[in-house]
Design a protein around this motif. Sequence first.
Motif, PDB file in Angstrom:
ATOM      1  N   UNK A   6      49.266  33.742  42.811  1.00  0.00           N
ATOM      2  CA  UNK A   6      47.997  34.652  42.820  1.00  0.00           C
ATOM      3  C   UNK A   6      48.278  35.847  42.498  1.00  0.00           C
ATOM      4  N   UNK A   7      49.584  36.519  42.799  1.00  0.00           N
ATOM      5  CA  UNK A   7      49.938  37.788  42.320  1.00  0.00           C
ATOM      6  C   UNK A   7      50.409  37.494  40.693  1.00  0.00           C
ATOM      7  N   UNK A   8      50.870  36.657  40.180  1.00  0.00           N
ATOM      8  CA  UNK A   8      51.163  36.357  38.904  1.00  0.00           C
ATOM      9  C   UNK A   8      50.096  36.441  37.996  1.00  0.00           C
ATOM     10  N   UNK A   9      49.093  35.745  38.635  1.00  0.00           N
ATOM     11  CA  UNK A   9      47.790  35.636  37.852  1.00  0.00           C
ATOM     12  C   UNK A   9      47.005  37.027  37.834  1.00  0.00           C
ATOM     13  N   UNK A  10      47.134  37.809  38.832  1.00  0.00           N
ATOM     14  CA  UNK A  10      46.559  38.995  39.214  1.00  0.00           C
ATOM     15  C   UNK A  10      47.121  39.930  38.010  1.00  0.00           C
ATOM     16  N   UNK A  11      48.389  39.976  37.850  1.00  0.00           N
ATOM     17  CA  UNK A  11      49.279  40.721  37.044  1.00  0.00           C
ATOM     18  C   UNK A  11      48.715  40.388  35.593  1.00  0.00           C
ATOM     19  N   UNK A  26      35.978  40.609  29.849  1.00  0.00           N
ATOM     20  CA  UNK A  26      36.424  41.870  31.060  1.00  0.00           C
ATOM     21  C   UNK A  26      35.582  41.864  31.980  1.00  0.00           C
ATOM     22  N   UNK A  27      34.321  41.483  32.022  1.00  0.00           N
ATOM     23  CA  UNK A  27      33.697  40.982  33.400  1.00  0.00           C
ATOM     24  C   UNK A  27      34.167  39.926  34.098  1.00  0.00           C
ATOM     25  N   UNK A  28      34.523  38.688  33.422  1.00  0.00           N
ATOM     26  CA  UNK A  28      35.112  37.376  34.171  1.00  0.00           C
ATOM     27  C   UNK A  28      36.429  37.856  34.590  1.00  0.00           C
ATOM     28  N   UNK A  29      37.414  38.678  33.889  1.00  0.00           N
ATOM     29  CA  UNK A  29      38.661  39.035  34.475  1.00  0.00           C
ATOM     30  C   UNK A  29      38.432  40.013  35.807  1.00  0.00           C
ATOM     31  N   UNK A  30      37.692  40.967  35.451  1.00  0.00           N
ATOM     32  CA  UNK A  30      37.370  41.726  36.779  1.00  0.00           C
ATOM     33  C   UNK A  30      36.825  40.809  38.115  1.00  0.00           C
ATOM     34  N   UNK A  31      36.121  39.932  37.722  1.00  0.00           N
ATOM     35  CA  UNK A  31      35.631  39.167  39.115  1.00  0.00           C
ATOM     36  C   UNK A  31      36.624  38.311  39.516  1.00  0.00           C
ATOM     37  N   UNK A  32      37.628  37.710  38.515  1.00  0.00           N
ATOM     38  CA  UNK A  32      38.672  36.745  39.045  1.00  0.00           C
ATOM     39  C   UNK A  32      39.481  37.895  39.811  1.00  0.00           C
TER      40      UNK A  32
END
Length: 109
Positions: A6-11, A26-32
Amino acid sequence: MHAYELLLKLQNHEIELKTQKNKSKIDDLNSEIILLKAQLPTEIVTRFYRLFKRYENALVRANGGVCNGCFLNLPSSQAAVMNKCSDISTCQHCGRFIYYDTEKANAIF
Ligand SMILES: [Zn+2]
């Protein structure tokens, strides 16, 4: 899913956000990112962002007992010094989060 995944994805998302220009991406990334943060302990998220300001890679893989961030040897007792999140550890030299590839963990220790 492991906490480090999860942390790796976040990074990865945060790194992508730095260069992404496409508004809907950008919106997709922010909501993920919001979803990922919700699944991780608050203290891990807080520390991650503190590290991420300082380093491009706040979470690195332990590579054969070496931190992939500062390339110093990790003490062999490192495995015992795990966070509450059992699969994320902290490098004692640079403070980065480190994770062990669980499939290869037996080969490292
Ligand atoms: Zn390190």
